[in-house]
Structure formats: C-alpha cells, structure tokens
Design a protein around this motif. Structure first.
Motif, PDB file in Angstrom:
ATOM      1  N   LYS A   1      14.569   6.911   0.819  1.00  0.00           N
ATOM      2  CA  LYS A   1      14.385   8.505   0.637  1.00  0.00           C
ATOM      3  C   LYS A   1      13.662   9.424   0.953  1.00  0.00           C
ATOM      4  N   ALA A   2      11.995   8.428   1.595  1.00  0.00           N
ATOM      5  CA  ALA A   2      11.123   9.391   2.327  1.00  0.00           C
ATOM      6  C   ALA A   2      10.843   9.109   3.500  1.00  0.00           C
ATOM      7  N   TYR A   3      11.532   7.988   3.807  1.00  0.00           N
ATOM      8  CA  TYR A   3      11.420   7.526   5.606  1.00  0.00           C
ATOM      9  C   TYR A   3      12.733   7.487   5.885  1.00  0.00           C
TER      10      TYR A   3
ATOM     11  N   ASP B   1      -7.327   7.036   5.504  1.00  0.00           N
ATOM     12  CA  ASP B   1      -6.589   6.326   6.886  1.00  0.00           C
ATOM     13  C   ASP B   1      -4.891   5.423   7.075  1.00  0.00           C
ATOM     14  N   LYS B   2      -5.160   4.965   5.786  1.00  0.00           N
ATOM     15  CA  LYS B   2      -3.806   4.229   5.551  1.00  0.00           C
ATOM     16  C   LYS B   2      -2.631   5.224   5.029  1.00  0.00           C
ATOM     17  N   ILE B   3      -2.709   6.179   4.242  1.00  0.00           N
ATOM     18  CA  ILE B   3      -1.646   7.589   3.815  1.00  0.00           C
ATOM     19  C   ILE B   3      -0.285   7.375   4.623  1.00  0.00           C
ATOM     20  N   HIS B   4      -0.696   7.664   6.100  1.00  0.00           N
ATOM     21  CA  HIS B   4       0.653   8.176   6.629  1.00  0.00           C
ATOM     22  C   HIS B   4       1.622   7.419   7.477  1.00  0.00           C
ATOM     23  N   THR B   5       0.743   5.668   7.139  1.00  0.00           N
ATOM     24  CA  THR B   5       1.845   4.762   7.948  1.00  0.00           C
ATOM     25  C   THR B   5       2.323   4.501   7.582  1.00  0.00           C
TER      26      THR B   5
ATOM     27  N   LYS C   1      13.493   0.806  -7.434  1.00  0.00           N
ATOM     28  CA  LYS C   1      13.182   2.087  -7.634  1.00  0.00           C
ATOM     29  C   LYS C   1      12.140   2.495  -6.459  1.00  0.00           C
ATOM     30  N   ALA C   2      11.607   1.396  -6.153  1.00  0.00           N
ATOM     31  CA  ALA C   2      10.016   1.781  -4.282  1.00  0.00           C
ATOM     32  C   ALA C   2      10.804   1.553  -3.662  1.00  0.00           C
ATOM     33  N   ARG C   3      11.443   0.731  -3.252  1.00  0.00           N
ATOM     34  CA  ARG C   3      12.680   0.643  -2.251  1.00  0.00           C
ATOM     35  C   ARG C   3      13.501   2.033  -2.263  1.00  0.00           C
ATOM     36  N   ALA C   4      13.787   2.466  -3.138  1.00  0.00           N
ATOM     37  CA  ALA C   4      14.566   3.866  -2.735  1.00  0.00           C
ATOM     38  C   ALA C   4      14.281   5.188  -2.409  1.00  0.00           C
TER      39      ALA C   4
END
Length: 149
Positions: free
Chosen positions: A83-85, A12-16, A76-79
C-alpha cells in the motif's frame, strides 16, 4: 510475545523500500537474543552459525498454530508495504537482475594506434597477394615487426 513495534532505522535507511520480513524472519528477530544468550551460556564459543542452526530447528519444531501468528504479522506487513509503495519502483527491478544471454555487451573501442593501422594494412596486403597459402601467425608477426622497424 510478538511485538508489532517498528524497528528504529538509521536516518539514511528510512527512504529505502526494503521488502518486509517473512514469517520466519519475524520469528528470528524475536527469538535471536534469547537463543544467543542460552547458547553462549552452554558454550562460550557458540557462533552465528550455531545460533542460526538452532533457530531453524526451533522454527521447524514450531506447531502450525504458533507459526500462524508470525504468518499473519508477515501478511500484514506485506500489505502495508504494498500500500505504501504502490507507485514507487523497486530498488532493483527484475529486468536488471536477470542477465539476458542473447544481449551483446557494449564494447567501447579505442582509436587505433599507428602500429595497429600498419598491421591491419600489412596483414590485408599479405592476404590479398595470395603468395602465402597458409598464414603462420608467428612468421607473419615477425615479418610485420621487421617491416615496422
């Protein structure tokens, strides 16, 4: 050693679209279990506050070169997140979190009861008569209650 492996999340948390962790939180995620175990070995009553305090002290004592590993991983995680969102609006837009002091609250009004209508009419009549120079709320209230009865 720092791990880039993704943390498994409940379905249930995957799409947040939660923000990625900053460098300090990446450090804490890696060190928390070992620090907790060490503190529990010293003092069985060591709690969350003690663990957090110790992790903060360790982070402050960490050299800039060591912090750089976590800073790079956070960047890296922020980039990847950006990019994903890129087309997804944030969960809590900034304009909703900041309260505008000039914005008036929307008040939902109920229909006036028979007594409310009577009081409104009676009070206006007393004001228009001008017989009372200063309207005393208690006396007027008593007069209205007597007239209503």
């Amino acid at each position: 050693a720092f791990s880039d492996a993704p943390v498994e999340q409940p379905v249930d948390k995957i799409h947040t679209n939660k923000r990625p962790m900053n460098s300090f939180f990446l450090y804490v995620r890696e060190k928390r279990t070992s620090v907790t175990a060490a503190l529990k070995a010293e003092d069985a009553k060591a709690g969350v506050t003690d663990v957090s305090r110790k992790l903060g002290e360790m982070w402050k004592a960490l050299s800039q070169a060591d912090k750089e590993t976590y800073t790079a991983a956070a960047a890296k995680a922020r980039a990847e997140f950006n990019k994903a969102y890129v087309d997804v609006p944030p969960s809590f837009p900034a304009e909703q979190t900041v309260k505008d002091p000039n914005k008036k609250k929307r008040i939902v009004k109920r229909a006036l009861t028979a007594y409310n209508l009577f009081v409104k009419e009676y009070f206006t009549k007393v004001q228009k008569d001008g017989s009372v120079a200063r309207i005393d709320k208690n006396d007027t209230g008593k007069q209205m209650a007597e007239a209503w009865a």
